[in-house]
Design an enzyme around this catalytic site. Structure first.
Site, PDB file in Angstrom:
ATOM      1  N   SER A  31       0.844  -1.197   0.000  1.00 18.90           N
ATOM      2  CA  SER A  31       0.000   0.000   0.000  1.00 18.90           C
ATOM      3  C   SER A  31       0.876   1.243   0.000  1.00 18.90           C
ATOM      4  O   SER A  31       2.095   1.174   0.193  1.00 18.90           O
ATOM      5  CB  SER A  31      -0.929   0.019   1.220  1.00 18.90           C
ATOM      6  OG  SER A  31      -0.179   0.114   2.419  1.00 18.90           O
ATOM      7  N   GLY A  32       0.236   2.392  -0.199  1.00 16.96           N
ATOM      8  CA  GLY A  32       0.908   3.681  -0.073  1.00 16.96           C
ATOM      9  C   GLY A  32       2.082   3.887  -1.000  1.00 16.96           C
ATOM     10  O   GLY A  32       2.079   3.449  -2.159  1.00 16.96           O
ATOM     11  N   ASP A  52       5.227  -7.534   3.440  1.00 10.27           N
ATOM     12  CA  ASP A  52       4.234  -6.660   4.060  1.00 10.27           C
ATOM     13  C   ASP A  52       3.464  -7.434   5.128  1.00 10.27           C
ATOM     14  O   ASP A  52       3.372  -8.663   5.089  1.00 10.27           O
ATOM     15  CB  ASP A  52       3.261  -6.126   3.002  1.00 10.27           C
ATOM     16  CG  ASP A  52       2.545  -4.857   3.441  1.00 10.27           C
ATOM     17  OD1 ASP A  52       2.927  -3.774   2.967  1.00 10.27           O
ATOM     18  OD2 ASP A  52       1.617  -4.961   4.262  1.00 10.27           O
ATOM     19  N   TYR A 177       7.012   8.904  16.823  1.00 13.18           N
ATOM     20  CA  TYR A 177       7.213   8.847  15.377  1.00 13.18           C
ATOM     21  C   TYR A 177       8.430   9.668  14.969  1.00 13.18           C
ATOM     22  O   TYR A 177       9.273   9.214  14.189  1.00 13.18           O
ATOM     23  CB  TYR A 177       5.967   9.358  14.664  1.00 13.18           C
ATOM     24  CG  TYR A 177       6.029   9.213  13.158  1.00 13.18           C
ATOM     25  CD1 TYR A 177       5.900   7.966  12.559  1.00 13.18           C
ATOM     26  CD2 TYR A 177       6.204  10.321  12.339  1.00 13.18           C
ATOM     27  CE1 TYR A 177       5.958   7.826  11.176  1.00 13.18           C
ATOM     28  CE2 TYR A 177       6.264  10.194  10.958  1.00 13.18           C
ATOM     29  CZ  TYR A 177       6.135   8.945  10.380  1.00 13.18           C
ATOM     30  OH  TYR A 177       6.203   8.809   9.016  1.00 13.18           O
ATOM     31  N   VAL A 210       2.022  12.971   2.613  1.00 10.65           N
ATOM     32  CA  VAL A 210       1.715  12.324   1.333  1.00 10.65           C
ATOM     33  C   VAL A 210       0.299  11.767   1.359  1.00 10.65           C
ATOM     34  O   VAL A 210      -0.182  11.287   2.389  1.00 10.65           O
ATOM     35  CB  VAL A 210       2.724  11.193   1.043  1.00 10.65           C
ATOM     36  CG1 VAL A 210       2.469  10.588  -0.335  1.00 10.65           C
ATOM     37  CG2 VAL A 210       4.162  11.725   1.132  1.00 10.65           C
ATOM     38  N   THR A 212      -1.611   9.208   1.253  1.00 13.54           N
ATOM     39  CA  THR A 212      -1.667   7.769   1.459  1.00 13.54           C
ATOM     40  C   THR A 212      -2.579   7.529   2.663  1.00 13.54           C
ATOM     41  O   THR A 212      -2.950   8.486   3.355  1.00 13.54           O
ATOM     42  CB  THR A 212      -0.277   7.190   1.765  1.00 13.54           C
ATOM     43  OG1 THR A 212       0.202   7.765   2.990  1.00 13.54           O
ATOM     44  CG2 THR A 212       0.714   7.496   0.639  1.00 13.54           C
TER      45      THR A 212
END
Length: 267
Positions: A31-32, A52, A177, A210, A212
């Site tokens: 994904s993304g 993944d 993060y 972004v 996503t």
């Protein structure tokens, strides 16, 4: 006025941007940004090995390459990553590139993350990058330093790690993060120095926000926060990041070693 005839250059972008028969590993490729990069690599003839946590990957590929999928891989687990790379090596004994795109984000209340959040984010974003890089190193193509004075520009192996603008500066409510992405940047700079002599270039991207699923999570959490507003627009597109990834994995970026490339829309 003088007239000039411009002849085709064998070192042009089209000639260099060729991944035919090159084996590339992509973590977080279901994904993304990771998925977007996978599609572009396949279209350019690469053999792509996707790891993944997901149990399936979209199959709408318009490509000239091959794709192999390794489902339910938790990159924070060394045994899981080691087993996946062993399987990869059986299909592609020589590896040419690695994109570390697997990552998660969570927010803490009042700007403070709890221990569980910190541990989980560091495990996936940082330790996962460390695990994939060091396992990749075991199988990557290497240049024999005893036979050459310098690594040929078109013979290097490339690793692109995914840092973030959160790996360049701080953001409120995202201490875990930000810490993980700063750690990825530090790891990238160190591995770049250690592995350049054996023909492995290591760089990282620091994207802004972004479009996503992860980016939408950030936007929903901090839509009104000034740090997430960019001069050009609020969201970059995954294509823009994927194009930069291809550049960083090609001989066009042969001068980039240990770089943290900001793709941030001006913010």
């Amino acid at each position: 006025l003088r007239q000039f005839t411009i002849l085709p250059d064998s070192s042009s972008k089209q000639a260099k941007m060729n991944f035919q028969d090159k084996a590339i590993v992509v973590t977080g490729g279901a994904s993304g940004i990771g998925l977007c990069a996978v599609k572009k690599l396949l279209a350019l003839g690469a053999t792509v090995h996707v790891m993944d946590m997901a149990d399936k990957i979209p199959d709408d590929f318009d490509s000239h390459g091959k794709v192999f999928f390794y489902p339910n891989i938790d990159v924070s687990s060394r045994p899981a990553v080691a087993q996946a790379f062993k399987a990869v090596s059986e299909r592609s004994p020589t590896l040419h590139g690695l994109l570390n795109s697997a990552g998660i984000i969570r927010f803490g209340r009042a700007g403070c993350d709890d221990d569980e959040t910190m541990d989980k984010i560091m495990a996936v974003n940082f330790t996962g990058t460390w695990n994939a890089c060091t396992e990749f190193f075991k199988y990557a193509a290497k240049v024999d330093r005893e036979k050459v004075e310098e690594i040929p520009r078109d013979a290097d192996v490339c690793i692109v790690n995914m840092s973030s603008m959160a790996g360049v500066k701080g953001y409120p409510g995202a201490s875990a993060y930000c810490s993980s992405k700063h750690a990825v940047a530090g790891l990238t700079k160190t591995l770049a120095i250690e592995w350049a002599p054996v023909g492995i270039r290591v760089n990282a991207l620091a994207p802004g926000l972004v479009d996503t699923p992860m980016g939408q999570t950030v936007l929903d959490e901090a839509r009104s926060a000034e740090p997430f507003k960019m001069p050009m627009r609020n969201l970059l597109q995954a294509d823009e990041i994927a194009d930069t990834i291809l550049f960083m994995m090609s001989p066009q970026s042969s001068g980039f070693v240990g770089a943290i490339v900001q793709v941030n829309g001006g913010k």
